[in-house]
Design an enzyme around this catalytic site. Structure first.
Site, PDB file in Angstrom:
ATOM      1  CG  HIS A 228      20.142   0.420  60.061  1.00  0.00           C
ATOM      2  ND1 HIS A 228      19.218   1.325  59.618  1.00  0.00           N
ATOM      3  CD2 HIS A 228      19.502  -0.773  60.126  1.00  0.00           C
ATOM      4  CE1 HIS A 228      18.065   0.715  59.425  1.00  0.00           C
ATOM      5  NE2 HIS A 228      18.201  -0.554  59.726  1.00  0.00           N
TER       6      HIS A 228
ATOM      7  CB  CYS B 200      17.062  -0.283  56.459  1.00  0.00           C
ATOM      8  SG  CYS B 200      16.145  -1.684  57.082  1.00  0.00           S
TER       9      CYS B 200
ATOM     10  CD  GLU C  87      21.109   4.418  60.249  1.00  0.00           C
ATOM     11  OE1 GLU C  87      21.902   4.093  59.350  1.00  0.00           O
ATOM     12  OE2 GLU C  87      20.005   3.869  60.407  1.00  0.00           O
TER      13      GLU C  87
END
Lengths: 294, 211
Positions: free
Chosen positions: B169, B78, B171
């Site tokens: 994302h 991002c 994560e």
């Protein structure tokens, strides 16, 4: 298939703000200064909390025109405040396209019994809390981010410190509890047991927790970070000070290097006067914004 | 394997947890000395303007450029993608290491942010649940860029030499396949150490590091 407004997407924006500073602004010019200084988001307001305090009367959601003008000039996220319980103000803010709604005690509460049902919105909410129970009650209503309440508009960090320490020590205590103790603690705190169990397992709140309410200097910001905040909100502290640009930058840098006193000393130099502060002890109960909400 | 996560601002701990889940040592990186011994670096999501300003202010752009020049893999998610791009629409670039042009907040504001299951062939058949938060996308990629994934005809994951980027994302999910890919790239690089192989796309980084 595309899914919008999932809890993961709502919480996710706050995760992206971690380690950053969110600044209150009242004009597009201030918003640009905040972005230029490195703010991770701005809170669009009609008045900063210190002026709301001075003006008295009923404080409401800002004029949508002000919010829109601020949204036009910055690329960072824009937040805005709705009164506690005023779900129509929240609907309006969502329609405007603000990125986060703060259901905030800085404004005059619209409902003394019920907070907004935040699950029913696509846009995420941040809410204030003084302790773990209050934080978890807001989460159960759908908040995706928590901040300490502190005492807004005072330039006095003492209440933010009190609330952050309270939340952190309660989390620590919960971490050592057995399941039977946890059920009793949920009752004591007035918090849902499942959320309390999640806190125990994670060793922290399940969402991002910022500090707010009285932060006025780079040292204040670093203090809150060392106490365990994920980031900071600065309300009146920047644009009520002598040199907002320099102070905004210094607070951003102090939030990054919160654990490095050499850098903190460097960034704290020559900022001019901070906002004039208020001794929280001189405020009577009706003037304490933190007592709004439950 | 020691992998760093640029800890200027943003989703740092989530990436560290992912790296550790993949068996690597994940460390936060916010000072020049933190770069020593790193075999890979992640530039996480956050606010690209904030991170961009602060890496310049505290001189972290240089060690990042050096890592890229040495062929050590860097993964930007991002905001990390925005920072690595050579061109950002309407803004000056930051690290400018990848031949990409990106559009920020390209899918809209937060209320338009979304999750979607994407096909990412390099990761295998299983779709990847991608979380897009005020995400950018790539609207131009140079010939040396390998497109890894498109969503609604827009490039949302790509690789150029040892530089890897996603608009979304990983994560924030449990799926660690992008992190495993990064660590695999790091292992390949360390095996090649010593050989003067030209690492595609890193010439510019070498030039930047030598400035």
């Amino acid at each position: 298939m595309v899914e919008r407004g999932t809890y993961r997407v709502k919480k996710g924006l706050a995760e992206m703000q971690k380690g950053g500073v969110i600044m209150d602004v009242t004009t597009p010019e201030q918003a640009k200064i905040a972005q230029e200084a490195g703010a991770v988001a701005v809170m669009a307001l009609e008045r900063v909390p210190a002026d709301i305090r001075a003006a008295g009367g009923v404080a409401r959601m800002a004029d949508p025109e002000i919010i829109e003008k601020i949204m036009e000039v910055v690329t960072i996220p824009v937040m805005a405040k709705a009164r506690i319980g005023h779900f129509v103000e929240a609907q309006i803010l969502e329609a405007l396209g603000v990125d986060y709604i703060d259901e905030s005690e800085v404004l005059t509460p619209a409902d003394e019994l019920f907070h907004i049902d935040k699950h029913s919105f696509t846009v995420p909410f941040v809410c204030g809390a003084r302790d773990l129970g209050e934080a978890l009650r807001r989460l159960s209503e759908g908040a995706a981010m928590i901040r300490t309440k502190g005492e807004p508009g005072t330039g006095n960090v003492v209440e933010a410190v009190r609330h952050m320490r309270m939340i952190m020590s309660q989390i620590q205590r919960v971490g050592n509890m057995r399941e039977d103790e946890l059920a009793a603690e949920a009752k004591n705190l007035g918090a849902p047991l499942e959320l309390l169990r999640e806190v125990k397992n994670l060793g922290r709140l399940p969402v991002v927790n910022f500090a707010a309410g009285g932060i006025a200097t780079p040292a204040d910001a670093a203090l809150m970070m060392q106490l365990g905040a994920d980031g900071v909100f600065v309300g009146s502290g920047i644009f009520k000070s002598l040199d907002p640009e320099a102070r905004a930058k210094a607070i951003v840098e102090a939030t990054l290097h919160y654990d490095d006193p050499q850098i903190l000393a460097q960034v704290s130099k020559g900022l001019g006067d901070a906002m004039p502060g208020l001794d929280v002890a001189t405020l009577n109960e009706g003037e304490r914004m933190q007592l709004r909400g439950w | 394997m020691k992998a760093g996560v640029l800890a200027v601002q943003g989703a740092v701990t989530e990436h560290i947890k992912m790296l550790e889940k993949c068996g690597a040592q994940g460390v936060p990186v916010k000072r020049g000395q933190d770069f020593s011994g790193l075999e890979a670096l992640i530039i996480p999501g956050g606010e690209s303007t904030t991170i961009g300003k602060l890496i310049r202010k505290f001189g972290l752009d240089r060690p990042i450029n050096e890592m890229a020049a040495e062929g050590k893999p860097i993964y930007g998610t991002c905001a990390g993608l925005v920072l690595l791009a050579e061109e950002i629409e309407g803004e000056d670039p930051y690290l400018g290491l990848m031949n990409l042009r990106v559009l920020r907040n390209a899918f809209g504001r937060q209320r338009e942010s979304f999750e979607a299951a994407l096909e990412v062939p390099i990761l295998g058949e299983e779709p990847f649940t991608a979380v897009f938060i005020r995400a950018p996308y790539i609207n131009f990629a140079g010939p040396e860029v390998e497109v890894l994934c498109r969503f609604q005809d827009r490039i949302v994951a790509a690789r150029q030499g040892n530089l890897l980027v996603t608009s979304f994302h990983p994560e924030l999910t449990e799926d660690d396949r992008f992190h495993r890919l990064l660590l695999e790239m790091a292992r390949d690089t360390s095996q090649k150490t010593g050989s003067k192989q030209d690492l595609q796309g890193n010439k510019k980084a070498a030039a930047a590091a030598n400035k």
